[in-house]
Design a protein around this motif. Structure first.
Motif, short mmCIF file in Angstrom:
data_model
loop_
_atom_site.label_atom_id
_atom_site.label_comp_id
_atom_site.label_asym_id
_atom_site.label_seq_id
_atom_site.Cartn_x
_atom_site.Cartn_y
_atom_site.Cartn_z
N UNK A 1 66.05 19.19 11.37
CA UNK A 1 65.53 20.49 11.80
C UNK A 1 64.37 20.93 10.90
N UNK A 2 64.52 20.73 9.60
CA UNK A 2 63.46 21.12 8.66
C UNK A 2 62.21 20.27 8.85
N UNK A 3 62.38 18.97 9.04
CA UNK A 3 61.21 18.10 9.26
C UNK A 3 60.44 18.55 10.50
N UNK A 4 61.14 18.85 11.58
CA UNK A 4 60.48 19.30 12.81
C UNK A 4 59.76 20.63 12.57
N UNK B 1 67.21 35.30 -2.86
CA UNK B 1 67.42 34.11 -2.03
C UNK B 1 68.83 33.54 -2.08
N UNK B 2 69.75 34.20 -2.77
CA UNK B 2 71.14 33.74 -2.80
C UNK B 2 72.05 34.90 -2.37
N UNK B 3 72.09 35.18 -1.07
CA UNK B 3 72.99 36.23 -0.60
C UNK B 3 74.45 35.84 -0.86
N UNK B 4 75.30 36.81 -0.91
CA UNK B 4 76.73 36.62 -1.20
C UNK B 4 77.36 35.51 -0.35
N UNK B 5 77.01 35.47 0.92
CA UNK B 5 77.66 34.51 1.82
C UNK B 5 77.29 33.06 1.52
N UNK C 1 74.87 24.13 0.70
CA UNK C 1 74.40 25.37 0.08
C UNK C 1 73.08 25.15 -0.64
N UNK C 2 72.94 24.02 -1.32
CA UNK C 2 71.68 23.72 -2.01
C UNK C 2 70.53 23.55 -1.03
N UNK C 3 70.80 22.87 0.09
CA UNK C 3 69.76 22.70 1.12
C UNK C 3 69.36 24.07 1.66
N UNK C 4 70.35 24.91 1.99
CA UNK C 4 70.07 26.21 2.56
C UNK C 4 69.29 27.10 1.58
N UNK D 1 60.90 28.69 3.09
CA UNK D 1 60.46 29.18 4.40
C UNK D 1 61.03 30.55 4.77
N UNK D 2 61.82 31.12 3.89
CA UNK D 2 62.46 32.41 4.18
C UNK D 2 63.90 32.23 4.62
N UNK D 3 64.74 33.16 4.26
CA UNK D 3 66.17 33.05 4.56
C UNK D 3 66.42 32.98 6.06
N UNK D 4 65.79 33.87 6.82
CA UNK D 4 66.04 33.90 8.27
C UNK D 4 65.71 32.59 8.95
N UNK D 5 64.58 32.01 8.61
CA UNK D 5 64.18 30.73 9.21
C UNK D 5 65.12 29.61 8.78
N UNK D 6 65.47 29.57 7.51
CA UNK D 6 66.38 28.54 7.01
C UNK D 6 67.75 28.64 7.69
N UNK D 7 68.24 29.86 7.85
CA UNK D 7 69.52 30.06 8.51
C UNK D 7 69.45 29.61 9.96
N UNK D 8 68.34 29.89 10.64
CA UNK D 8 68.18 29.43 12.03
C UNK D 8 68.28 27.91 12.11
#
Length: 172
Positions: A146-149, A78-82, A92-95, A102-109
């Motif tokens: 975005x996360x609340x929604x 869950x902590x990719x290089x970027x 970064x902590x929120x992400x 919720x998964x990296x892909x969803x969080x990044x979206x």
């Protein structure tokens, strides 16, 4: 640049300890690691052995090897290089926390929508630039909205998950 360790420590405040809630889609869980989704995690061997102890599950927190495996799991998955390229530690902590939840892909979206870039779930150079040039306070609040929604929609679509909504919203 953002650091893994403080992000991990904050997220662990939300992940708690051992749980086996029948309504949890992940089933048996330790510090947020769900056996159903991560059956090959080496920590399960240590956890299963600890079930024989009279002070289970309290004894888990004192198991240094188990705690090391937890941290290694989160860093690797869950902590990719970027994430380290993010200038603001709070973003970064929120992400990281949302990636765990919720998964990296969803969080990044969600982060991409908040930052005003194409929300494809792929954290690349455009996302890095948008995140690092944004006002961190405003971006973080937009991320939280975005996360609340997202969490509200999840609970609406799946009523069995409504029991988790209060905790999710607090975590947003």
């Amino acid at each position: 640049m953002a650091l893994f360790e403080p992000a991990f420590e904050k997220t662990m405040l939300h992940e708690g300890g051992y749980a086996n809630n029948p309504a949890d889609r992940g089933g048996e869980t330790y510090r947020g690691i769900a056996r159903r989704f991560w059956p090959g995690w080496p920590g399960w061997v240590l956890l299963d052995a600890a079930k024989k102890k009279p002070d289970f599950p309290r004894c888990l927190a004192a198991d240094a090897e188990l705690q090391s495996r937890v941290a290694g799991f989160y860093r690797a998955n869950f902590w990719p290089r970027h994430f380290s390229e993010i200038k603001d530690q709070g973003i970064a902590e929120w992400l990281f926390d949302k990636s765990v939840n919720m998964g990296i892909g969803q969080a990044v979206k969600l982060l991409q929508r908040a930052a005003g870039v194409t929300a494809d779930g792929d954290y690349g150079p455009r996302t890095t630039i948008a995140v690092n040039t944004a006002d961190p306070t405003r971006l973080l609040e937009a991320c939280r909205e975005q996360a609340r929604a997202f969490y509200r929609g999840l609970a609406e679509r799946n009523p069995s998950q409504k029991q988790f909504l209060k905790g999710w919203l607090a975590r947003a």
